[in-house]
Design an enzyme around this catalytic site. Structure first.
Site, PDB file in Angstrom:
ATOM      1  N   HIS A   1     -36.553  32.080 -59.909  1.00 42.51           N
ATOM      2  CA  HIS A   1     -35.594  31.542 -58.930  1.00 42.51           C
ATOM      3  C   HIS A   1     -35.107  32.659 -58.021  1.00 42.51           C
ATOM      4  O   HIS A   1     -34.956  33.807 -58.457  1.00 42.51           O
ATOM      5  CB  HIS A   1     -34.430  30.820 -59.611  1.00 42.51           C
TER       6      HIS A   1
ATOM      7  N   ASP B   1     -32.211  32.386 -56.169  1.00 40.38           N
ATOM      8  CA  ASP B   1     -30.754  32.404 -55.997  1.00 40.38           C
ATOM      9  C   ASP B   1     -30.092  33.251 -57.085  1.00 40.38           C
ATOM     10  O   ASP B   1     -30.716  33.597 -58.094  1.00 40.38           O
ATOM     11  CB  ASP B   1     -30.169  30.983 -55.995  1.00 40.38           C
TER      12      ASP B   1
ATOM     13  N   GLU C   1     -31.392  27.414 -58.912  1.00 38.72           N
ATOM     14  CA  GLU C   1     -31.544  27.370 -60.374  1.00 38.72           C
ATOM     15  C   GLU C   1     -30.194  27.517 -61.041  1.00 38.72           C
ATOM     16  O   GLU C   1     -29.899  26.883 -62.052  1.00 38.72           O
ATOM     17  CB  GLU C   1     -32.484  28.489 -60.842  1.00 38.72           C
ATOM     18  N   GLU C   2     -29.354  28.370 -60.447  1.00 37.98           N
ATOM     19  CA  GLU C   2     -28.076  28.718 -61.087  1.00 37.98           C
ATOM     20  C   GLU C   2     -27.053  27.590 -61.024  1.00 37.98           C
ATOM     21  O   GLU C   2     -25.974  27.716 -61.579  1.00 37.98           O
ATOM     22  CB  GLU C   2     -27.496  29.987 -60.444  1.00 37.98           C
TER      23      GLU C   2
ATOM     24  N   GLU D   1     -37.519  34.752 -66.542  1.00 36.83           N
ATOM     25  CA  GLU D   1     -36.084  35.010 -66.763  1.00 36.83           C
ATOM     26  C   GLU D   1     -35.926  36.228 -67.682  1.00 36.83           C
ATOM     27  O   GLU D   1     -36.795  36.504 -68.506  1.00 36.83           O
ATOM     28  CB  GLU D   1     -35.417  33.796 -67.417  1.00 36.83           C
TER      29      GLU D   1
ATOM     30  N   HIS E   1     -25.052  37.805 -64.529  1.00 34.22           N
ATOM     31  CA  HIS E   1     -23.856  37.051 -64.110  1.00 34.22           C
ATOM     32  C   HIS E   1     -22.584  37.905 -64.168  1.00 34.22           C
ATOM     33  O   HIS E   1     -21.504  37.394 -63.930  1.00 34.22           O
ATOM     34  CB  HIS E   1     -23.653  35.777 -64.951  1.00 34.22           C
TER      35      HIS E   1
HETATM   36 ZN    ZN Z   1     -31.862  33.233 -64.062  1.00 38.17          ZN
END
Ligand code: ZN
Length: 382
Positions: free
Chosen positions: A72, A74, A136-137, A164, A358
């Site tokens: 992803h 994003d 995706e997030e 990931e 994150h």
């Molecule tokens: Zn991810």
């Protein structure tokens, strides 16, 4: 075309602020132009508004099958986080590379793009497909349209690697996830007349208790010992209602979410909650308030992922990364969608650690990028 290193490409990718709420088109154009430099034409699947897009590109011999490299584009917001260096500028410090998305998951994208010249020049036994998604997030919402389009025109890739961050460990499963908003609407009254009104907070509380009982039931099984929390879970995350101590509240809003093992059906779990609301709570509320209702809105939904550890794809990825272990992870990925909606066996494995994703000062070890670079070459050119 001069070739770029994984680190140079990662610096370029991190410089695009692709927080999910923003457009990812500048990054997608960068990737499209990069691929065009090697004679590869990418397909762009834009969303309805035209400000976000997935990218699909195929390298190597045309024909059926092929290996998907999925990631992803994003990233999660940096708002309110204390960063030591600018989040959208890749910064080397203490032997690590810092930047939003460095590990989740632009490191993998950079490694894939850096491998392109070798893939173009090498003898590929099968096509290699790049599948770069958006959003995706926020619940794996972007990739779905691309999978539907590709499946609809008969594409049938043979395997998929979702990169990931797993510290380059081979991941063969994760739970599914689903979240809901719920609005309980009763009726308002002076609190001295409480029995004549449908108290939305009190009925919402009954729903919360029901969800809690359901959680206790899920804890009895099925179980999978490869997870930290071995069973499916469900919990209420937020509740809000009422205006004053002497007003019977008309509305109460709550959110709840569940994380299910592959063998536990999320529709069945939600069905129990909806049935309890419709059959038990709403009829009781309507004795005081004919207009009473309980409404649900699904916030996100991604399927569980699981592949048999004995599947040849798992063995192939283990050989490529050079170690034999495998495990399962707590977080969700697009892997379940590739498997369920595209019918493609999928493994999750990528550079960087989920522990720093994150968070402020998200970072990746250059050695993780090196491992990924080497694994991709062994996987596809070996
Ligand atoms: Zn991810």
């Amino acid at each position: 075309m001069t070739t770029s290193t994984t680190r140079e490409i990662l610096a370029d990718l991190v410089a695009f602020d692709t927080t999910s709420s923003r457009s990812n088109l500048p990054l997608i154009r960068y990737v499209r132009d990069y691929l065009a430099g090697f004679g590869i034409e990418a397909e762009i699947f834009a969303d309805d508004a035209g400000d976000k897009a997935n990218l699909w590109a195929t390298i190597g011999p045309p024909g059926p099958g092929g290996f998907i490299l999925s990631g992803h584009t994003d990233c999660v917001p940096v708002d309110g986080q204390a960063w030591t260096s600018p989040p959208f500028a890749l910064t080397e410090r203490d032997g690590r590379l810092y930047g939003r998305g460095s590990t989740d998951m632009k490191g993998f994208l950079a490694s894939v793009l850096a491998a392109v010249p070798a893939l173009v020049a090498g003898k590929l036994r099968e096509p290699v497909h790049l599948a770069f998604s958006y959003d995706e997030e926020v619940g794996c919402t972007g990739v779905r349209a691309m999978i539907a389009r590709l499946a609809g025109r008969g594409e049938k890739p043979a395997a998929c690697l979702v990169g990931e961050p797993t510290d380059m460990r081979v991941v063969v499963g994760h739970k599914g996830g689903r979240g809901y908003d719920c609005l309980v609407t009763g009726s308002e009254a002076h609190s001295s007349l409480a029995p004549r009104a449908a108290n939305a907070i009190e009925y919402a509380a009954e729903l919360v208790v029901f969800i809690r009982r359901l959680a206790a039931e899920l804890a009895l099984g099925p179980a999978d010992e490869e997870y930290d929390v071995v069973h499916s879970t469900i919990s209420t995350g937020r509740i809000r209602g009422g205006t004053a101590v002497n007003i019977v509240p008309r509305t109460c809003a709550l959110t709840f979410e569940f994380r299910n093992l592959a063998e536990v059906m999320p529709d069945a779990i939600f069905g129990r909650i909806a049935a309890y609301a419709e059959e038990e709570l709403v009829p009781a509320m309507r004795r005081q308030a004919p207009e009473a209702s309980i409404g649900f809105e699904m916030l996100y939904d991604y399927p569980a992922h699981g592949i048999d550890p004995a599947h040849p794809l798992v063995t192939r990825i283990k050989n490529a990364v050079g170690h034999n272990g495998h495990g399962k992870v707590a977080y969700g990925t697009e892997a379940g969608l590739f498997q369920r909606d595209f019918g493609v066996p999928t493994v999750v494995c990528g550079p960087g650690s989920i522990d720093v994703a994150h968070k402020p000062d998200e970072s990746i070890l250059p050695s993780q990028l090196d491992l990924c670079d080497a694994a991709l070459r062994r996987l596809l050119l070996g």
